[in-house]
Motif scaffolding. Sequence first.
Motif, PDB file in Angstrom:
ATOM      1  N   ILE A 237       0.847  -1.186   0.000  1.00  0.00           N
ATOM      2  CA  ILE A 237       0.000   0.000   0.000  1.00  0.00           C
ATOM      3  C   ILE A 237       0.883   1.236   0.000  1.00  0.00           C
ATOM      4  N   ALA A 238       0.601   2.158  -0.929  1.00  0.00           N
ATOM      5  CA  ALA A 238       1.332   3.423  -1.012  1.00  0.00           C
ATOM      6  C   ALA A 238       0.358   4.573  -0.869  1.00  0.00           C
ATOM      7  N   VAL A 239       0.752   5.592  -0.093  1.00  0.00           N
ATOM      8  CA  VAL A 239      -0.093   6.774   0.095  1.00  0.00           C
ATOM      9  C   VAL A 239       0.699   8.024  -0.283  1.00  0.00           C
ATOM     10  N   PHE A 240       0.045   8.919  -0.996  1.00  0.00           N
ATOM     11  CA  PHE A 240       0.662  10.159  -1.441  1.00  0.00           C
ATOM     12  C   PHE A 240      -0.173  11.347  -0.980  1.00  0.00           C
ATOM     13  N   ASP A 241       0.464  12.318  -0.360  1.00  0.00           N
ATOM     14  CA  ASP A 241      -0.150  13.627  -0.208  1.00  0.00           C
ATOM     15  C   ASP A 241      -0.353  14.216  -1.604  1.00  0.00           C
ATOM     16  N   ASN A 242      -1.197  15.239  -1.719  1.00  0.00           N
ATOM     17  CA  ASN A 242      -1.457  15.822  -3.033  1.00  0.00           C
ATOM     18  C   ASN A 242      -0.827  17.204  -3.206  1.00  0.00           C
ATOM     19  N   ASP A 243      -1.275  18.187  -2.427  1.00  0.00           N
ATOM     20  CA  ASP A 243      -0.785  19.554  -2.600  1.00  0.00           C
ATOM     21  C   ASP A 243       0.704  19.642  -2.286  1.00  0.00           C
ATOM     22  N   GLY A 244       1.492  20.043  -3.275  1.00  0.00           N
ATOM     23  CA  GLY A 244       2.928  20.171  -3.090  1.00  0.00           C
ATOM     24  C   GLY A 244       3.684  18.875  -3.194  1.00  0.00           C
ATOM     25  N   THR A 245       2.966  17.759  -3.302  1.00  0.00           N
ATOM     26  CA  THR A 245       3.591  16.448  -3.470  1.00  0.00           C
ATOM     27  C   THR A 245       3.306  15.900  -4.856  1.00  0.00           C
ATOM     28  N   LEU A 246       2.086  16.060  -5.328  1.00  0.00           N
ATOM     29  CA  LEU A 246       1.707  15.587  -6.662  1.00  0.00           C
ATOM     30  C   LEU A 246       1.444  16.731  -7.636  1.00  0.00           C
ATOM     31  N   TRP A 247       1.011  17.880  -7.133  1.00  0.00           N
ATOM     32  CA  TRP A 247       0.829  19.028  -8.022  1.00  0.00           C
ATOM     33  C   TRP A 247       1.246  20.304  -7.315  1.00  0.00           C
TER      34      TRP A 247
ATOM     35  N   ARG B 194      -0.926  -0.858  -4.566  1.00  0.00           N
ATOM     36  CA  ARG B 194      -2.163  -0.094  -4.722  1.00  0.00           C
ATOM     37  C   ARG B 194      -1.883   1.310  -4.213  1.00  0.00           C
ATOM     38  N   VAL B 195      -2.190   2.303  -5.014  1.00  0.00           N
ATOM     39  CA  VAL B 195      -1.816   3.685  -4.739  1.00  0.00           C
ATOM     40  C   VAL B 195      -3.031   4.495  -4.302  1.00  0.00           C
ATOM     41  N   PHE B 196      -2.889   5.177  -3.172  1.00  0.00           N
ATOM     42  CA  PHE B 196      -3.930   6.038  -2.630  1.00  0.00           C
ATOM     43  C   PHE B 196      -3.428   7.478  -2.559  1.00  0.00           C
ATOM     44  N   ILE B 197      -4.335   8.425  -2.686  1.00  0.00           N
ATOM     45  CA  ILE B 197      -4.050   9.826  -2.408  1.00  0.00           C
ATOM     46  C   ILE B 197      -4.692  10.171  -1.072  1.00  0.00           C
ATOM     47  N   VAL B 198      -3.904  10.754  -0.176  1.00  0.00           N
ATOM     48  CA  VAL B 198      -4.402  11.151   1.144  1.00  0.00           C
ATOM     49  C   VAL B 198      -4.096  12.636   1.297  1.00  0.00           C
ATOM     50  N   THR B 199      -5.090  13.453   1.069  1.00  0.00           N
ATOM     51  CA  THR B 199      -4.899  14.889   0.925  1.00  0.00           C
ATOM     52  C   THR B 199      -5.558  15.682   2.038  1.00  0.00           C
ATOM     53  N   GLY B 200      -4.966  16.829   2.338  1.00  0.00           N
ATOM     54  CA  GLY B 200      -5.617  17.763   3.239  1.00  0.00           C
ATOM     55  C   GLY B 200      -6.670  18.576   2.516  1.00  0.00           C
ATOM     56  N   GLY B 201      -6.641  18.555   1.189  1.00  0.00           N
ATOM     57  CA  GLY B 201      -7.612  19.283   0.386  1.00  0.00           C
ATOM     58  C   GLY B 201      -8.963  18.602   0.374  1.00  0.00           C
ATOM     59  N   GLY B 202      -9.895  19.237  -0.296  1.00  0.00           N
ATOM     60  CA  GLY B 202     -11.248  18.692  -0.364  1.00  0.00           C
ATOM     61  C   GLY B 202     -11.281  17.388  -1.139  1.00  0.00           C
ATOM     62  N   VAL B 203     -11.828  16.364  -0.535  1.00  0.00           N
ATOM     63  CA  VAL B 203     -11.810  15.037  -1.151  1.00  0.00           C
ATOM     64  C   VAL B 203     -12.576  15.019  -2.461  1.00  0.00           C
ATOM     65  N   GLU B 204     -13.718  15.694  -2.527  1.00  0.00           N
ATOM     66  CA  GLU B 204     -14.506  15.681  -3.754  1.00  0.00           C
ATOM     67  C   GLU B 204     -13.837  16.493  -4.862  1.00  0.00           C
ATOM     68  N   PHE B 205     -13.096  17.523  -4.483  1.00  0.00           N
ATOM     69  CA  PHE B 205     -12.369  18.320  -5.468  1.00  0.00           C
ATOM     70  C   PHE B 205     -11.286  17.474  -6.128  1.00  0.00           C
ATOM     71  N   VAL B 206     -10.530  16.736  -5.332  1.00  0.00           N
ATOM     72  CA  VAL B 206      -9.457  15.898  -5.886  1.00  0.00           C
ATOM     73  C   VAL B 206     -10.040  14.713  -6.642  1.00  0.00           C
TER      74      VAL B 206
ATOM     75  N   ARG C  38       3.628  14.614   8.483  1.00  0.00           N
ATOM     76  CA  ARG C  38       4.564  13.915   9.366  1.00  0.00           C
ATOM     77  C   ARG C  38       3.992  12.616   9.921  1.00  0.00           C
ATOM     78  N   GLU C  39       2.786  12.696  10.486  1.00  0.00           N
ATOM     79  CA  GLU C  39       2.221  11.490  11.101  1.00  0.00           C
ATOM     80  C   GLU C  39       1.995  10.385  10.070  1.00  0.00           C
ATOM     81  N   MET C  40       1.590  10.750   8.871  1.00  0.00           N
ATOM     82  CA  MET C  40       1.384   9.748   7.825  1.00  0.00           C
ATOM     83  C   MET C  40       2.699   9.072   7.450  1.00  0.00           C
ATOM     84  N   LEU C  41       3.773   9.841   7.352  1.00  0.00           N
ATOM     85  CA  LEU C  41       5.076   9.268   7.028  1.00  0.00           C
ATOM     86  C   LEU C  41       5.574   8.375   8.162  1.00  0.00           C
ATOM     87  N   GLU C  42       5.352   8.815   9.393  1.00  0.00           N
ATOM     88  CA  GLU C  42       5.735   7.993  10.544  1.00  0.00           C
ATOM     89  C   GLU C  42       4.943   6.689  10.567  1.00  0.00           C
ATOM     90  N   TYR C  43       3.667   6.783  10.271  1.00  0.00           N
ATOM     91  CA  TYR C  43       2.793   5.609  10.291  1.00  0.00           C
ATOM     92  C   TYR C  43       3.278   4.556   9.298  1.00  0.00           C
TER      93      TYR C  43
END
Length: 305
Positions: free
Chosen positions: A35-45, A153-165, A237-242
Amino acid sequence: MSAEPLASWNDGPAKQALLDFAAHAEASVPAGDRIAVFDNDGTLWCEKPAYVQALYLLQRLQEQAADDPELAARPVTQALLEGDLEAAAAQGLGPLAEVLLATDAGVTAEAFAVTAAAWLEHAPHPHFRRPCADLVYAPMLELMALLRDHGFRVFIVTGGGVEFVRAASERLYGVSPDDVVGSAVEVELERRDGRIDLVRTARLLGSPNEGAPKVINIQAHVGRRPIFAAGNSAGDREMLEYATTGTEHPSLAIVVDHDDADREFAYEGKAMTDPSAEAIAETAARAGWTVVSMRDDWARIFPEA
């Protein structure tokens, strides 16, 4: 995209760490645990000079303020429309959130997705003058492809609006809307013209998806601990630590360092909900995470126009 793995990455420790990790994980980790998780803002765009969704909200606010004198007269609205984000924030998180969340209140979930996707395709970025949808990071798209090729399996875990992404995640990243986790507004069920619709409100559902809530929402949505995580700010930070603690499997965390003022922007990734948090670069150095320099590790930033 090139058939060569990580073609937009310069040879170096960061690229090699990614190639080695992907190969090792495929050989030693059961498929369901990859399982892979990616932040979005500043990480993917690109997230500067403002978050992409903030640019969208400002345009929607401008349209609404033109027809609503009461809304236009609010100090927070005036500050936002003048581009003075510091003055807007000084009005307090409550008034700021109230104005921004109200921009699409009353709109159905489906209509919002259509509007957001169309805006991303056509709205020009204020700095690069290209549609915001063009400003995804080519090296990160290649990294997602590398991980998928090795059974992740790749997931996006964003602080932005989920429906927007979600409105653009499949086209931009190849990530199904089902695999996007983010901040959410409350919706209400309404019966309209013989059908049930979900209608957006001006209320946030729970806390913004940053910091500890990212980990909690990964468990709620994914149900498994990731073994790879990518972020760029203290809010990750917490996501990377997890992803890198409490697992018997090989794991890897990367931090995208925005140190390329010539091709993009140079800045420190701060947590929106905790601006006083330790700089993510310091956390990465102490934790042994892989820091990715945009200047040194990326041969190009964006896909070709």
